[in-house]
Design a protein around this motif. Sequence first.
Motif, mmCIF file in Angstrom:
data_model
loop_
_atom_site.group_PDB
_atom_site.id
_atom_site.type_symbol
_atom_site.label_atom_id
_atom_site.label_comp_id
_atom_site.label_asym_id
_atom_site.label_seq_id
_atom_site.Cartn_x
_atom_site.Cartn_y
_atom_site.Cartn_z
ATOM 1 N N ILE A 26 -7.876 -0.359 -0.465
ATOM 2 C CA ILE A 26 -8.247 0.136 0.863
ATOM 3 C C ILE A 26 -7.691 1.553 0.939
ATOM 4 C CG2 ILE A 26 -6.313 -1.126 1.972
ATOM 5 C CD1 ILE A 26 -8.226 -1.287 4.487
ATOM 6 N N VAL A 27 -8.601 2.484 1.038
ATOM 7 C CA VAL A 27 -8.250 3.905 0.948
ATOM 8 C C VAL A 27 -8.230 4.474 2.356
ATOM 9 C CG1 VAL A 27 -8.913 6.114 -0.041
ATOM 10 C CG2 VAL A 27 -9.382 4.001 -1.275
ATOM 11 N N VAL A 28 -7.098 5.040 2.749
ATOM 12 C CA VAL A 28 -6.954 5.472 4.133
ATOM 13 C C VAL A 28 -6.702 6.973 4.201
ATOM 14 C CG1 VAL A 28 -6.081 3.191 4.779
ATOM 15 C CG2 VAL A 28 -4.443 4.984 4.210
ATOM 16 N N ASP A 29 -7.175 7.586 5.285
ATOM 17 C CA ASP A 29 -6.843 9.003 5.484
ATOM 18 C C ASP A 29 -6.006 9.149 6.751
ATOM 19 O OD1 ASP A 29 -9.023 9.213 7.519
ATOM 20 O OD2 ASP A 29 -10.376 9.324 5.832
ATOM 21 N N VAL A 30 -6.668 9.376 7.900
ATOM 22 C CA VAL A 30 -5.893 9.571 9.131
ATOM 23 C C VAL A 30 -6.483 8.756 10.282
ATOM 24 C CG1 VAL A 30 -5.010 11.898 8.629
ATOM 25 C CG2 VAL A 30 -7.279 11.649 9.651
ATOM 26 N N GLN A 31 -5.624 8.382 11.211
ATOM 27 C CA GLN A 31 -5.970 7.795 12.510
ATOM 28 C C GLN A 31 -6.439 6.330 12.434
ATOM 29 O OE1 GLN A 31 -8.869 10.546 14.158
ATOM 30 N NE2 GLN A 31 -7.583 12.277 13.619
ATOM 31 N N CYS A 32 -5.814 5.514 13.287
ATOM 32 C CA CYS A 32 -6.199 4.120 13.529
ATOM 33 C C CYS A 32 -5.923 3.190 12.345
ATOM 34 C CB CYS A 32 -7.659 4.034 13.969
ATOM 35 S SG CYS A 32 -8.014 5.087 15.389
ATOM 36 N N PRO A 51 0.073 0.382 10.309
ATOM 37 C CA PRO A 51 1.132 0.390 9.292
ATOM 38 C C PRO A 51 1.290 -0.984 8.649
ATOM 39 C CG PRO A 51 1.937 1.237 11.412
ATOM 40 C CD PRO A 51 0.546 0.783 11.644
ATOM 41 N N ALA A 52 0.854 -2.031 9.349
ATOM 42 C CA ALA A 52 0.992 -3.398 8.828
ATOM 43 C C ALA A 52 0.115 -3.647 7.599
ATOM 44 C CB ALA A 52 0.613 -4.399 9.917
ATOM 45 N N LEU A 53 -0.825 -2.769 7.332
ATOM 46 C CA LEU A 53 -1.752 -2.995 6.214
ATOM 47 C C LEU A 53 -1.030 -3.225 4.890
ATOM 48 C CD1 LEU A 53 -4.813 -0.563 6.257
ATOM 49 C CD2 LEU A 53 -4.780 -3.048 6.547
ATOM 50 N N LYS A 93 -4.580 -2.735 -3.333
ATOM 51 C CA LYS A 93 -3.776 -1.510 -3.276
ATOM 52 C C LYS A 93 -4.135 -0.752 -2.001
ATOM 53 C CE LYS A 93 -3.319 -0.467 -8.217
ATOM 54 N NZ LYS A 93 -1.926 -0.772 -8.442
ATOM 55 N N VAL A 94 -3.132 -0.360 -1.250
ATOM 56 C CA VAL A 94 -3.373 0.542 -0.123
ATOM 57 C C VAL A 94 -3.144 1.945 -0.674
ATOM 58 C CG1 VAL A 94 -2.667 1.258 2.193
ATOM 59 C CG2 VAL A 94 -2.541 -1.166 1.538
ATOM 60 N N ILE A 95 -4.174 2.787 -0.606
ATOM 61 C CA ILE A 95 -4.046 4.145 -1.152
ATOM 62 C C ILE A 95 -4.098 5.141 -0.003
ATOM 63 C CG2 ILE A 95 -5.037 5.870 -2.710
ATOM 64 C CD1 ILE A 95 -6.218 3.566 -4.355
#
Length: 638
Positions: free
Chosen positions: A328-334, A337-339, A349-351
């Motif tokens: 799960i690839v994240v950038d910004v907003q929403c 943090p629990a991910l 993997k949280v990227i």
Amino acid sequence: MAERIRSADPVSQRQIEVAHAKGLQIVWDRYDAMQPQCGFGQLGLCCKVCNMGPCRIDPFGDGPKTGICGATADTIAARNLVQKIAVGASAHSDHGRDIAHALLLTARGEGKGYQILGRRKLNALAQELGVETDGRRIEEIAEEVAEILLAEFGKQEGELIFAQRAPEGQKKYWREAGIMPRGIDREIVEALHRTHIGVDNDYRSLILGGLKAALGDGWGGSMVATELSDVLFGEPWPVRAKINLGVLSEDEVNLVVHGHEPTLSEMIVKAAQEPEMVKLAKENGAKGINIAGICCTGNEILMRQGIPMAGNFLQQELAVSTGLVEAIVVDVQCIMPALTDVASRFHTKVISTSPKAKFPGATHIEFREEDALDIAREIVRTAVENFPNRDPEKVNKPEGTMDLVAGFTMENVFHHLGGRFRATYRPLNDAIIAGRIRGVAGVVGCNEVSIVHDSAHIAMVKELIKHDVLVVQTGCSAIACAKAGLLQPEAAFKYAGKGLQEVCEAVGIPPVLHLGSCVDNSRILMACVEMVKEGGIGEDISELPVAGAAPEWMSDKAISIGSYVVGSGIFTVFGRPLRVKGSRAVDEFLRKGLEDVVGATWEFEEDPIKAAHIMIEHINRKREALKLRPMMYAAEAA
Ligand code: SF4
Ligand code: MSK
């Protein structure tokens, strides 16, 4: 014990039960554990502005009526609200700046992997901004356009360029109230300055300062983000796609993109389609690579490429809990943090990718526009190579997807409503004048955990279209209604009033139009501008038979959006109230007093059906003021 109903979406409800069966703690559990929440905070009466505090005002009993410095409930509630507006406006505007920067790099040949795909939009912008196009290369034009719009962020004096797009009536309101935004960043900084201890203590003045920052978002940061995303990635066009957790595939690599900025998600889609990457996926035992979106970065690639959506804000942990997600690839907003905690129970993997948004426990692969495609390849490769680590024992494949049509914009709705040879809003305005369509409502915003997931969006939108109100949507609200099947043309026959049905059938559109991500609320502003220009239904936005709503809002960005929408003359209903109820003066100023200042107000109503009727009554009053005909099928619709 039977599970409580937490979601109106049966696919999500089932997955919540699966997550609980796996012993996961997810957002609803953390919400329950947080009860009871602080009443002072909920009323907006807690102040932490200086280190003499925290102070809290007792609204009912014999406790303090001012803070230690003497700040009243009115000052504290208004100051808290303005800080939230500033945070929301900064988030959108920083997004807009990043897109402008990506366009500038691309124009200079330094943005690897990007191409300028929206030539029509670029030429239209060049004309609007006075940029010479004759005999110039597209990159030269794009460079100048990007430079002009980047300068809007740091502009110190004058008026924002895109604010000039507003009808004269709106601009008059803004100039008279002193809230015409000068520069995007300047207004956010000024709003924050006002909230420092001992600066602005007049609630009206504070709120107007907040509106100015919000207008700089709607007619500045967000509008730049939308316009330049269209230039860089191409203008959306109606596209069919699939939505809900069921889009996660059992035999492919699932790479979920979550957050907001298309600069990365567009490149990930590109990298995942490269033959070498597909080959690598096959070598790792997968049939291919499946990209799915959550929240608005998903909306961006849904709108332009028809990439499937896994879900909205409250579904992020649910997606991971399927055991099917390689990354799960994240950038910004929403991004919760629990991910990382939920992901640690699976191979997922949280990227994280943004230098501005790091998450303990995540793998950080920093994104830079200069090396965009290479970084996207590295991310896709990381996901692909994680496929063999998927544990079949932990997999629960959710069943259930829905079809939708996305990809509407101010310009192509224009095209659809006008037909190929009559590119004009005339048919929409005529349908409103004739009483086929009652008016238009923008229903937008987030999910909020205290409300049964998606329920308020779906109930409100069904009630509006039943009463012949055409609905336009963005963000998580669009995702909610899409999952309920409201964003397909067939929905008109099932749910819409007869007049709206006739228009949808003639034009071939759904009764609910997906206009994109959170920043794309600027498309709604521009659709209102076009309606005013076309004539016959109001001289400025505040006279149009339109309304806005965010029935499940939760973020500061939603507050900024609500503020610029009201500030632009559109009556807006929020579900749970803004945190100002501890000050009757602030509450009344927002709900009544703003009418004379900007031509519109807020209302707060948690019941989505009642809220829909408040909007319908507002639209009816605007119709009466314009002396429009009675609704053609009023009896049936009511
Ligand atoms: Fe208390 Fe005033 Fe400081 Fe706020 S600014 S924390 S009300 S002393
Ligand atoms: S993502 S701001 S939860 S709409 Fe744009 Fe959804 Fe609200 Fe985030």
